[in-house]
Design an enzyme around this catalytic site. Structure first.
Site, short mmCIF file in Angstrom:
data_model
loop_
_atom_site.label_atom_id
_atom_site.label_comp_id
_atom_site.label_asym_id
_atom_site.label_seq_id
_atom_site.Cartn_x
_atom_site.Cartn_y
_atom_site.Cartn_z
CE LYS A 134 1.77 1.70 -5.58
NZ LYS A 134 1.42 2.18 -4.97
CG ASP A 219 -4.45 -2.14 0.57
OD1 ASP A 219 -3.17 -1.53 0.46
OD2 ASP A 219 -5.68 -1.79 -0.57
#
Length: 281
Positions: A134, A219
């Site tokens: 990102k 996650d």
């Protein structure tokens, strides 16, 4: 992380072309070709220095006109008001390179400073801080370098250097973890590691049953779930916590016994450090 200066040079030249275009109109109208100046990059806030090699590269592009030197060491902690880098020589050349230099320095110092904050909080554990993909388009090599300078560890650089099976990949194979891992095993022939994302302990149990993976990304799991996963794993895979991690909860996450903690906000949300270029002569 070793900076590839040829890659960095391409980034810098693209940035300068974008900024300068056909020329610095204001400087051409107001400043004589013989004018000389001395200027200092000074931080207005506390920071971790990152970008000295890039500044040296930028100002080397005007090597016949400029002299320059760093005032601090790359990776060092600095206080508000401290000098980072000094440049002297042709005034037009300094002004031409000013904005690109500041943009890069402010950005990289912001990332390295943010990363150091996270790294300092968990230094009593064995967990490593990892970055992600990102990043700002075109600046990945610089932003991952800044993470490294700040005390973080670089995750995969792109789609090409590690398998990472995420939820959308699983969706493409009807959610079949066994099938996904079986297909991914071919990457081992190329010496690539295989990582798979799990968003529940039930999924993690299937990975433990099948094997094949090197790293398991857990996650958005709470510290209690991470502790349970660490027990279930018993040292078999490298475990990576990801999702929703911030300065307030990273200590608790690191203390679960997790190996890696990946944080997208290191690069996508780090604020720039306030740095100015002050002309002193």
């Amino acid at each position: 992380m070793q900076l590839d200066l040829e890659t960095v040079k391409k980034i810098v030249l693209n940035a300068l072309e974008e900024d300068i275009g056909e020329g610095d109109i204001t400087s051409e109208l107001l400043i004589s070709d013989e004018s000389r100046s001395k200027a200092e990059f000074i931080t207005r806030q506390r920071a971790v220095v990152c970008g000295i090699p890039i500044l040296e590269l930028i100002f080397s592009l005007e090597a016949t006109n400029l002299e320059y030197f760093p005032n601090v060491i790359e990776g060092s902690n600095i206080q508000s008001g401290q000098k980072i880098f000094t440049v002297s020589g042709n005034t037009k050349s300094i002004l031409k390179l000013e904005r690109v230099s500041l943009n890069i320095l402010q950005r990289l110092c912001g990332i390295s400073t943010t990363t150091r904050q996270y790294a300092d909080i968990i230094k009593h554990t064995n967990a490593k801080i990892l970055d992600t993909r990102k990043t700002t388009p075109g600046l990945r090599v610089l932003e991952k370098y800044a993470v490294w300078i700040g005390g973080g560890t670089n995750h995969r650089f792109g789609l090409f250097d590690q398998v990472l099976i995420k939820d959308n990949h699983l969706q493409a194979v009807s959610g079949d973890i066994f099938k996904a891992l079986e297909l991914a095993k071919k990457a081992k022939e190329k010496g690539l590691k295989i990582e798979i994302e799990c968003d529940s302990l039930e999924q993690f149990k299937k990975v433990l049953e099948f094997g094949a993976a090197d790293i398991v990304m857990l996650d958005n799991m709470t510290p209690d779930l991470l502790i349970e996963a660490v027990k279930m794993n018993n040292g078999r895979f490298i475990l990576e916590a990801s999702g929703g991690i911030n300065l307030a909860n990273i200590k608790a996450i690191a203390e679960t016994g997790i190996d890696h903690i990946s944080i997208g906000s290191l690069t996508h949300s780090a604020g720039n450090i306030d740095i100015g270029l002050d002309f002193i002569a």
